[in-house]
Design a protein around this motif. Structure first.
Motif, PDB file in Angstrom:
ATOM      1  N   ARG A   1       0.874  -1.223   0.040  1.00 20.15           N
ATOM      2  CA  ARG A   1      -0.142  -0.140   0.010  1.00 20.15           C
ATOM      3  C   ARG A   1       0.817   1.154  -0.014  1.00 20.15           C
ATOM      4  O   ARG A   1       1.732   1.533   0.790  1.00 20.15           O
ATOM      5  CB  ARG A   1      -0.890  -0.040   1.185  1.00 20.15           C
TER       6      ARG A   1
ATOM      7  N   ASN B   1      -9.296   9.907  -2.634  1.00 21.54           N
ATOM      8  CA  ASN B   1      -9.721   8.424  -2.969  1.00 21.54           C
ATOM      9  C   ASN B   1      -8.558   7.619  -3.401  1.00 21.54           C
ATOM     10  O   ASN B   1      -7.577   8.240  -3.878  1.00 21.54           O
ATOM     11  CB  ASN B   1     -10.449   8.337  -4.160  1.00 21.54           C
ATOM     12  N   ASP B   2      -8.473   6.436  -2.973  1.00 21.60           N
ATOM     13  CA  ASP B   2      -7.339   5.489  -2.992  1.00 21.60           C
ATOM     14  C   ASP B   2      -7.570   5.057  -4.400  1.00 21.60           C
ATOM     15  O   ASP B   2      -8.659   4.955  -4.992  1.00 21.60           O
ATOM     16  CB  ASP B   2      -7.345   4.070  -2.009  1.00 21.60           C
ATOM     17  N   GLU B   3      -6.501   4.918  -5.250  1.00 19.83           N
ATOM     18  CA  GLU B   3      -6.530   4.369  -6.472  1.00 19.83           C
ATOM     19  C   GLU B   3      -5.568   2.858  -6.031  1.00 19.83           C
ATOM     20  O   GLU B   3      -4.561   2.672  -5.700  1.00 19.83           O
ATOM     21  CB  GLU B   3      -5.421   5.238  -7.492  1.00 19.83           C
TER      22      GLU B   3
ATOM     23  N   ILE C   1      -2.096   0.083  -3.460  1.00 21.42           N
ATOM     24  CA  ILE C   1      -3.297   1.068  -3.360  1.00 21.42           C
ATOM     25  C   ILE C   1      -2.499   2.231  -3.144  1.00 21.42           C
ATOM     26  O   ILE C   1      -1.481   2.291  -2.253  1.00 21.42           O
ATOM     27  CB  ILE C   1      -4.164   0.418  -2.338  1.00 21.42           C
TER      28      ILE C   1
ATOM     29  N   THR D   1      -2.651   5.872  -2.042  1.00 20.39           N
ATOM     30  CA  THR D   1      -3.712   6.807  -1.284  1.00 20.39           C
ATOM     31  C   THR D   1      -3.299   8.393  -1.762  1.00 20.39           C
ATOM     32  O   THR D   1      -2.507   8.682  -2.169  1.00 20.39           O
ATOM     33  CB  THR D   1      -2.989   6.982   0.380  1.00 20.39           C
TER      34      THR D   1
END
Length: 362
Positions: free
Chosen positions: A3, A119-121, A276, A278
């Motif tokens: 992440r 939004n997370d990608e 992911i 952030t």
């Protein structure tokens, strides 16, 4: 899975992407040398020495560009030790054909982790399971790379269900079935992929391999096999091999096309990793991720607390790879100090200098 605030198989980067290995074994002074200290022990990565190659790839979309580069064994992407650095463009960055990339990358503020709103990608790492295969990647029927490539890192647009398919463009490889992915927009997705260890033994790797409450059902050409482990041995080279996986937190089915003969190229659609990113509220923050696999095969990433970590661009300049004159590259050197985390919660302290080649988007 990592992440980020952000390679297992050659059988183990919307989007254009390509991956190139450079350079091969060298004579004379190596071009790319990374000098690192990991828990106080010097660990050097030198492209062209002891079978190591430097790889470089780039993925771009309307919202983010991902540069990836690192060191891997020439004939085995997953063989340890290996290391990879990935650089994600600032959240609101916009580029065009006139972008001066050397100046642009010098202007970015770097962070290994950042607490920010947004939004997370999701990005997924894709592999056809065969280094001979070149072709096109499709997500929900939409082609993502304009030129043929092998491995690929693709952004997922948002929460939902996705079908991912690789189609070989060389005419030499048979195409396997699609893979499926569901993402809730918050947590790491659930998926797995089947790899072959030799001509007779196949292994599935789930995205959460440490879940003790898990079960496996292997199916070959529609027939259930007598195996409830993560591996199965079959003396068959033709047809479709599937595994149904269930655990307390994850469930999926993954299928691969088998080769009628060991030498035939079969290109399957494998999801082999994810990250992911952030979303950042600071426009000029470029997020960086580092992945390191130690000599025993344990992978460590920068997923975790990095409040006291540092990373800085030490130098950047144009680079021309003699074996790939068609590529536009920048040689970049970063000085960094960070903490690496394994999935089991162990940590390593890493500091030193890493040299990479950033392949530029077209």
């Amino acid at each position: 899975m990592s992440r980020c605030l952000f390679i297992m198989l050659a059988l183990f980067s919307l989007l254009s992407c390509s991956k190139d290995d450079l350079p091969d074994d060298v004579i004379g002074t190596p071009e790319f040398v990374s000098n690192l200290f990991i828990d106080g022990e010097q660990v050097d990565f030198v492209a062209g020495i002891n079978g190591l190659q430097l790889f470089s790839n780039v993925a771009d979309s309307d919202s983010v560009i991902v540069f990836s580069s690192g060191y891997q064994q020439q004939d085995c992407d997953a063989c340890p030790p290996n290391i990879a650095l990935s650089l994600y463009s600032p959240k609101d960055f916009v580029w065009d054909a006139s972008t001066d990339w050397e100046s642009e990358l010098q202007s970015w503020d770097l962070a290994l982790q950042i607490e920010a709103e947004g939004n997370d990608e999701l990005f997924v790492s894709l592999d056809p399971g065969n280094p001979q295969a070149l072709g096109y990647w499709f997500i929900n029927g939409q082609q993502k790379n304009p030129t043929p490539t092998n491995t690929f890192t693709a952004p997922i647009d948002g929460p939902g269900d996705y079908t991912i398919l690789f189609q070989d463009s060389t005419g030499n490889c048979a195409n396997g079935p699609a893979s499926s992915l569901s993402w809730d927009g918050l947590t790491a997705p659930c998926y797995g992929f089947i790899a072959t260890e030799d001509n007779f033994n196949y292994v599935v790797t789930p995205s959460n391999p440490n879940d003790p409450l898990q079960s496996f059902v292997w199916i070959l050409n529609g027939d259930t096999l007598d195996s409830d482990s993560n591996s199965v041995a079959i003396n068959v080279f033709q047809g479709t091999l599937c595994v149904n996986y269930e655990s307390s937190t994850c469930a999926f089915e993954n299928c691969v096309q088998l080769s009628p003969v060991p030498s035939l190229c079969v290109a399957n659609s494998l999801i082999i990793g994810d990250s992911i990113v952030t979303g950042a509220s600071v426009d000029n923050i470029a997020l960086v991720d580092l992945d390191y696999t130690d000599p025993t095969g344990i992978t460590y990433t920068t997923e975790g607390d990095q409040q006291v970590s540092q990373i800085a661009l030490a130098s950047i300049s144009p680079y021309q790879e003699p074996t790939s004159p068609e590529l536009t590259l920048l040689k970049a050197t970063y000085q960094l100090s960070c903490t690496l985390y394994s999935s089991a919660g162990n940590t390593l302290n890493l500091e030193g200098r890493i040299e990479v080649a950033w392949q530029l988007p077209e």
